[in-house]
Motif scaffolding. Sequence first.
Motif, short mmCIF file in Angstrom:
data_model
loop_
_atom_site.label_atom_id
_atom_site.label_comp_id
_atom_site.label_asym_id
_atom_site.label_seq_id
_atom_site.Cartn_x
_atom_site.Cartn_y
_atom_site.Cartn_z
N ALA A 113 40.30 40.24 44.27
CA ALA A 113 41.25 40.79 45.22
C ALA A 113 42.52 39.93 45.26
O ALA A 113 42.47 38.72 45.11
N GLN A 114 43.61 40.61 45.49
CA GLN A 114 44.89 39.92 45.64
C GLN A 114 45.22 39.68 47.11
O GLN A 114 46.12 38.94 47.41
N GLY A 115 44.46 40.32 47.99
CA GLY A 115 44.72 40.15 49.42
C GLY A 115 43.84 41.05 50.25
O GLY A 115 42.94 41.74 49.74
N VAL A 116 44.10 41.06 51.54
CA VAL A 116 43.31 41.85 52.48
C VAL A 116 43.38 43.34 52.14
O VAL A 116 42.39 44.05 52.24
N GLY A 117 44.53 43.81 51.72
CA GLY A 117 44.68 45.22 51.38
C GLY A 117 43.73 45.66 50.28
O GLY A 117 43.17 46.75 50.33
N ASP A 118 43.50 44.79 49.29
CA ASP A 118 42.56 45.11 48.22
C ASP A 118 41.14 45.22 48.76
O ASP A 118 40.39 46.10 48.36
#
Length: 116
Positions: free
Chosen positions: A49-54
């Motif tokens: 993941a690249q961040g929370v959105g992912d």
Amino acid sequence: MFTFTDQYQFEWPVRVKMPAGGEDQVFEFDGIFLLPEDEMEIFEAQPAAQGVGDFVTFSRERLAKYWIGWKGIAVEGGGDLPFSPAARDKLLKKRPIRLAVDAALTEAVLGIREKN
């Protein structure tokens, strides 16, 4: 007699905690789920993941595979909300609903109940 099916469907209560007046108000509906072919799918590893959105996107997609219907969701003004993939996806965008569906699926498949 037990009859095996690869596409086993079941109903399970979903308890949604919505914020209201400084505390949670609990609403309940019956979710209709497809039993995963292998319980390990519930623990499926998220791709890097690249961040929370992912993470949120991955969670929505995972739940959409198993949440195939419902009973007891009404719409403002009266009447029932009919199931459709678009309606399901809209509901999964609401964090309290997504968390409740995830908890219900986990509880049903793995027997793990949420602590209160």
